[in-house]
Design an enzyme around this catalytic site. Structure first.
Site, PDB file in Angstrom:
ATOM      1  N   GLY A  21       0.660  -1.271  -0.033  1.00  0.00           N
ATOM      2  CA  GLY A  21      -0.100  -0.035   0.017  1.00  0.00           C
ATOM      3  C   GLY A  21       0.770   1.277  -0.118  1.00  0.00           C
ATOM      4  O   GLY A  21       2.034   1.172   0.586  1.00  0.00           O
ATOM      5  N   ARG A  64       1.273  -5.949  -5.056  1.00  0.00           N
ATOM      6  CA  ARG A  64       1.186  -6.682  -4.049  1.00  0.00           C
ATOM      7  C   ARG A  64       1.726  -8.134  -4.337  1.00  0.00           C
ATOM      8  O   ARG A  64       1.426  -8.880  -3.328  1.00  0.00           O
ATOM      9  CB  ARG A  64      -0.110  -6.668  -3.063  1.00  0.00           C
ATOM     10  CG  ARG A  64      -0.509  -5.468  -2.376  1.00  0.00           C
ATOM     11  CD  ARG A  64      -1.825  -5.804  -1.521  1.00  0.00           C
ATOM     12  NE  ARG A  64      -2.074  -4.477  -0.836  1.00  0.00           N
ATOM     13  CZ  ARG A  64      -1.569  -3.950   0.196  1.00  0.00           C
ATOM     14  NH1 ARG A  64      -0.664  -4.402   0.703  1.00  0.00           N
ATOM     15  NH2 ARG A  64      -2.040  -2.958   0.617  1.00  0.00           N
ATOM     16  N   ASP A  95       5.278  -8.044   5.277  1.00  0.00           N
ATOM     17  CA  ASP A  95       5.052  -8.907   4.212  1.00  0.00           C
ATOM     18  C   ASP A  95       6.150  -8.678   3.442  1.00  0.00           C
ATOM     19  O   ASP A  95       7.075  -9.555   3.025  1.00  0.00           O
ATOM     20  CB  ASP A  95       3.859  -9.204   3.789  1.00  0.00           C
ATOM     21  CG  ASP A  95       2.879  -9.743   4.880  1.00  0.00           C
ATOM     22  OD1 ASP A  95       3.307 -10.392   5.661  1.00  0.00           O
ATOM     23  OD2 ASP A  95       1.716  -9.433   4.695  1.00  0.00           O
ATOM     24  N   LYS A 124       8.121   0.505   5.421  1.00  0.00           N
ATOM     25  CA  LYS A 124       6.820   1.457   5.220  1.00  0.00           C
ATOM     26  C   LYS A 124       5.767   1.043   5.717  1.00  0.00           C
ATOM     27  O   LYS A 124       5.634  -0.326   5.521  1.00  0.00           O
ATOM     28  CB  LYS A 124       6.998   1.535   3.469  1.00  0.00           C
ATOM     29  CG  LYS A 124       5.626   2.108   3.066  1.00  0.00           C
ATOM     30  CD  LYS A 124       5.177   1.270   1.914  1.00  0.00           C
ATOM     31  CE  LYS A 124       4.371   0.086   2.566  1.00  0.00           C
ATOM     32  NZ  LYS A 124       3.439  -0.797   1.504  1.00  0.00           N
ATOM     33  N   THR A 125       4.759   1.654   6.004  1.00  0.00           N
ATOM     34  CA  THR A 125       3.478   1.250   5.933  1.00  0.00           C
ATOM     35  C   THR A 125       2.798   2.284   6.933  1.00  0.00           C
ATOM     36  O   THR A 125       3.238   2.766   8.090  1.00  0.00           O
ATOM     37  CB  THR A 125       2.989  -0.049   6.581  1.00  0.00           C
ATOM     38  OG1 THR A 125       1.620  -0.176   6.656  1.00  0.00           O
ATOM     39  CG2 THR A 125       3.683  -0.344   7.953  1.00  0.00           C
ATOM     40  N   ASP A 177       0.132   1.878   8.539  1.00  0.00           N
ATOM     41  CA  ASP A 177      -0.418   0.870   9.588  1.00  0.00           C
ATOM     42  C   ASP A 177       0.474   1.276  10.879  1.00  0.00           C
ATOM     43  O   ASP A 177      -0.065   0.966  12.119  1.00  0.00           O
ATOM     44  CB  ASP A 177      -0.615  -0.177   9.334  1.00  0.00           C
ATOM     45  CG  ASP A 177      -1.432  -0.747   7.959  1.00  0.00           C
ATOM     46  OD1 ASP A 177      -2.043   0.355   7.761  1.00  0.00           O
ATOM     47  OD2 ASP A 177      -1.326  -1.704   7.583  1.00  0.00           O
TER      48      ASP A 177
HETATM   49  P1  FBP Z   1       0.656  -1.970   3.690  1.00  0.00           P
HETATM   50  O1  FBP Z   1       0.575  -3.072   4.685  1.00  0.00           O
HETATM   51  O2  FBP Z   1       1.130  -2.766   2.287  1.00  0.00           O
HETATM   52  O3  FBP Z   1       1.551  -0.910   3.669  1.00  0.00           O
HETATM   53  O4  FBP Z   1      -0.861  -1.464   3.364  1.00  0.00           O
HETATM   54  C1  FBP Z   1      -1.548  -0.940   4.102  1.00  0.00           C
HETATM   55  C2  FBP Z   1      -2.811  -0.605   3.821  1.00  0.00           C
HETATM   56  O5  FBP Z   1      -3.481   0.725   3.659  1.00  0.00           O
HETATM   57  C3  FBP Z   1      -3.983  -1.216   5.175  1.00  0.00           C
HETATM   58  O6  FBP Z   1      -4.188  -0.335   6.087  1.00  0.00           O
HETATM   59  C4  FBP Z   1      -5.068  -1.415   4.448  1.00  0.00           C
HETATM   60  O7  FBP Z   1      -5.921  -2.640   4.995  1.00  0.00           O
HETATM   61  C5  FBP Z   1      -4.625  -2.081   3.061  1.00  0.00           C
HETATM   62  O8  FBP Z   1      -3.341  -1.501   2.710  1.00  0.00           O
HETATM   63  C6  FBP Z   1      -5.711  -1.763   2.002  1.00  0.00           C
HETATM   64  O9  FBP Z   1      -5.189  -2.610   0.687  1.00  0.00           O
HETATM   65  P2  FBP Z   1      -5.371  -2.274  -0.730  1.00  0.00           P
HETATM   66  O10 FBP Z   1      -4.573  -0.920  -1.276  1.00  0.00           O
HETATM   67  O11 FBP Z   1      -4.771  -3.218  -1.546  1.00  0.00           O
HETATM   68  O12 FBP Z   1      -6.807  -1.788  -1.041  1.00  0.00           O
END
Ligand code: FBP
Length: 551
Positions: free
Chosen positions: A79, A143, A174, A200-201, A203
Site C-alpha cells: 500500500g 502486492r 510482508d 514502510k506502512t 499502519d
Molecule cells: P501495507 O501494509 O502494504 O502498507 O498496506 C496498508 C494498507 O493501507 C492497510 O491499512 C489496508 O488494509 C490495505 O493497505 C488496503 O489495501 P489495498 O490498497 O490493496 O486496498
C-alpha cells in the site's frame, strides 16, 4: 495554467533534514550479534547466511564511500505511504554521492516488475519531479508476493543484465519478509546482489526496538486527525449525529490510537484490548451503547466513535470464524476450488456446512453483506482484506437495535442517528509531513550507505526520532532479527512479527486514563491540516504515539 499546485511548487524546494552522521563520510560501527524475536532455531535453519548478523550504527567521520559506481534497483511494495518518493530521492542522492556514475533503476508496478523485467532508469530529471511529493506513482506499487526460487532467478537475470549490485525493497512487514528471503537466497548462491529493506506502512505495525516507526504513519494519522477534527466540529454544531469512523490500519489499532490521542473523541475501540478482554461482538456493542445512552440522557445526541478496521479479526468468536474460513479458502486447496465453482447464492450455506458448529452459528448470525465480505479473496499474503469489511455499519446496526432495547426499558431517552465514514485512502498519498519527508529521505541515504558497506539482509534504520533530525541515529538492523514463525495460507512460514498496540505501553495507558472523561464530556481537539511552513513546534512534531513511547 500548470498542473503543479502552488504548494507543490514550494514543497519541491524543501531540502529534507538529515542526521548529522549521514551528512558526510561515515564510520560503520558493528554492535552486538542478533537473534530472531522468536522461534530462533527454525529461523536460523531457514536463513543460514543472514541469521545472527550484528546491528550496525553509522557515526560521522571515517572513510566510508566507494571509488566505483554502485547500481541499485528499487521496488515499492504494498500500500502507498507518504514519503516513498523521498526514500527514492534519498537513495538516488546517496548513491550519486558515493560515485557520480552510479545508476538507479525502478522496477515498475511493485515486485512483479522485477520478475517481468519491467523497469525504468530513474535519472535526475525524473527524481527531481517527485521530491517531497506523496504517492508511489514514480514507479507504481503492487502486492505480488516474491517467494519462489523461479521468481528470484528470473529477477536475477535482469539484475545481472543491468549490472545492479543491490535491490532495495520499500515495504511493510510482508514485503520486508520477502526482502529477507531474497537476500538469503541471493547470498546462498553467491549471486553478488545485496538486498536492503525499508520500513514502510501507514499502519504503524512494522516497528520494534530498532525500528521506531514505519514511514507514512505520521502523515496519514495527521490527515485522518484533521478529518476527524472537522467531523467533530460538525457533530458538535449540528448535535444530531453519531459518526462511526472506521480507520485503516489492517490488524493493528495504532492509527486509531494515534488519531484518538490527537483528537479526543468520545469512543475509541482498540482491537488489541477487545482481544485481551475476550469481548464478544455484543459486548463491544453494549460498551458503545452505554456511552451513547449516557450522553443521550444528558441531551448530547451526538458523538464520534473511532473503529479500527481490523477489529473484527480480534473478537474471539470472529477470529476463530475467520481462521476457519482462511483454511477453507486457502488458495489452491480442494475446498477453495469447490467453493469457487459454486453459484453465489449457495456459497454462504455451503461454507456454514464446512465450519465448526460454533463458527457456523456466528457466521449465520451475521448480516449477509458482512458474511459475504468475509469470503472475499485473501490478499497475496493470505490476509483477509479487512478494508473491505464494513465493520462500522455492522456495529451501527447492532447499536441501533440495542438503543431501541434500552429505550423500551426506560434506560435511554435520547435519539440515535448514525453517519458512517471510512478513512484510509485519503491519507496514504498525502504530501509527506516534514517529519516523514525528513525521515524517508534519511532512510534512502542510509540505504545507499548500507549498500556501499556491502551489507545484505538489513533494514535501513533511523532512530531517536523524537529528537531533532540532527540527532537521529542511522544504521542497519538484520531483518532476521524481527522474524518468527506464523501460520499463513495453511502452512508455517517465517515472517516479520507484527507490532500490535501494547496495552501496557504509554500511548494506550494515556488513552485509558482519559477515555471516560472524553466519553461523557465533549473534549474534542481540532488539529487542522498539516503545516509544512512555520514554527517547528507546529511543523516538525512526531506523532503522539512516538512522544509517549519515548517519554
Ligand atoms: P501495507 O501494509 O502494504 O502498507 O498496506 C496498508 C494498507 O493501507 C492497510 O491499512 C489496508 O488494509 C490495505 O493497505 C488496503 O489495501 P489495498 O490498497 O490493496 O486496498
Amino acid at each position: 495554467m500548470t498542473n503543479i499546485s502552488p504548494l507543490q511548487q514550494e514543497r519541491a524546494k524543501y531540502q529534507p533534514k538529515l542526521p548529522t552522521s549521514l551528512k558526510g563520510p561515515v564510520n560503520l560501527v558493528e554492535g552486538e550479534k542478533t537473534e530472531s524475536v522468536d522461534d530462533q532455531e527454525d529461523i536460523k535453519k531457514l536463513f543460514p547466511n543472514t541469521y545472527g548478523m550484528p546491528l550496525i550504527t553509522f557515526e560521522p567521520g571515517g572513510e566510508m564511500g566507494g571509488d566505483k559506481p554502485i547500481n541499485v534497483g528499487v521496488i515499492l511494495s504494498g500500500g502507498q505511504a507518504p514519503g516513498g518518493h523521498n526514500v527514492i530521492s534519498g537513495l538516488f542522492d546517496g548513491i550519486k554521492r558515493i560515485h557520480k556514475d552510479s545508476k538507479l533503476y525502478g522496477f515498475l508496478g511493485g515486485p512483479s516488475g522485477l520478475v517481468d523485467h519491467d523497469y525504468k532508469e530513474l535519472t535526475a530529471d525524473v527524481v527531481d519531479r517527485y521530491r517531497n511529493t506523496g504517492g508511489f506513482d514514480i514507479i507504481g506499487s503492487g502486492r505480488t508476493k516474491l517467494e519462489e526460487k523461479e521468481q528470484f532467478n528470473k529477477g536475477l537475470e535482469v539484475l545481472k543484465r543491468l549490472d545492479i549490485n543491490a535491490l532495495v525493497i520499500i515495504g511493510g512487514d510482508d514485503s520486508n519478509t520477502n526482502a529477507c528471503v531474497i537476500a538469503e537466497y541471493y547470498a546462498s548462491i553467491n549471486s553478488g546482489v545485496q538486498v536492503i529493506g525499508c520500513p514502510k506502512t501507514i499502519d504503524g505495525d512494522l516497528k520494534n526496538e530498532m525500528v521506531e516507526a514505519s514511514f507514512g504513519f505520521d502523515t496519514a494519522t495527521k490527515v485522518y486527525s484533521e478529518l476527524i477534527g472537522n467531523i467533530q466540529r460538525d457533530a458538535r454544531s449540528a448535535k444530531k449525529y453519531w459518526h462511526f469512523i472506521k480507520l485503516m490500519g489492517r490488524s493493528a489499532s495504532h492509527i486509531g490510537l494515534e488519531c484518538a490521542l490527537q483528537t479526543q473523541p468520545n469512543i475509541t475501540l482498540i482491537s488489541e484490548e477487545v482481544a485481551q478482554k475476550k469481548m464478544t461482538l455484543q459486548q463491544v456493542v453494549d460498551y458503545m451503547a452505554k456511552i451513547i445512552a449516557k450522553r443521550g440522557n444528558m441531551g448530547r445526541n451526538y458523538g464520534v466513535a473511532l473503529i479500527p478496521e481490523g477489529l473484527i479479526e480480534f473478537i474471539p468468536e470472529m477470529k476463530t470464524l475467520i481462521s476457519e474460513l482462511n483454511e477453507i479458502l486457502a488458495e489452491g486447496t480442494k475446498l477453495e476450488k469447490e467453493f469457487k465453482l459454486l453459484r453465489k447464492s449457495v456459497r454462504l450455506e455451503w461454507l456454514a456446512e464446512h465450519l465448526s458448529p460454533e463458527s457456523a452459528k456466528v457466521f449465520k448470525s451475521l448480516p449477509v453483506g458482512i458474511a459475504n465480505q468475509l469470503t472475499l479473496d485473501r490478499d497475496p499474503h493470505g490476509n483477509v482484506q479487512v478494508s473491505l469489511i464494513e465493520t462500522e455499519k455492522l456495529l451501527g446496526e447492532m447499536v441501533k437495535a440495542k438503543m431501541k432495547e434500552l429505550k423500551k426499558d426506560d434506560l435511554y431517552a435520547g435519539k440515535f442517528k448514525a453517519q458512517y465514514h471510512f478513512f484510509g485512502y485519503e491519507g496514504r498519498c498525502a504530501s509527506p509531513s516534514n517529519f516523514d519527508a525528513d525521515y524517508t529521505y534519511s532512510i534512502g541515504v542510509n540505504a545507499a550507505i548500507l549498500i556501499a558497506a556491502e551489507k545484505t539482509g538489513y533494514m535501513s534504520s533511523i532512530r531517536n526520532l523524537t529528537q531533532s533530525a540532527d540527532n537521529w541515529l542511522a544504521g542497519g538492523v538484520p531483518i532476521t532479527m524481527m522474524m518468527n514463525m506464523e501460520r499463513r495460507h495453511g502452512h508455517m512460514k517465517p515472517v516479520i512479527q507484527k507490532a500490535l498496540v501494547e496495552l501496557d505501553g504509554a500511548p494506550f495507558k494515556y488513552l485509558e486514563s482519559k477515555r471516560d472523561e472524553w466519553a461523557e464530556q465533549t473534549s474534542f481537539v481540532y488539529p487542522g491540516p498539516i503545516q509544512y511552513f512555520g514554527p517547528s513546534v507546529v511543523c516538525d512534531q512526531p506523532t503522539e504515539t512516538l512522544k509517549l513511547e519515548k517519554a
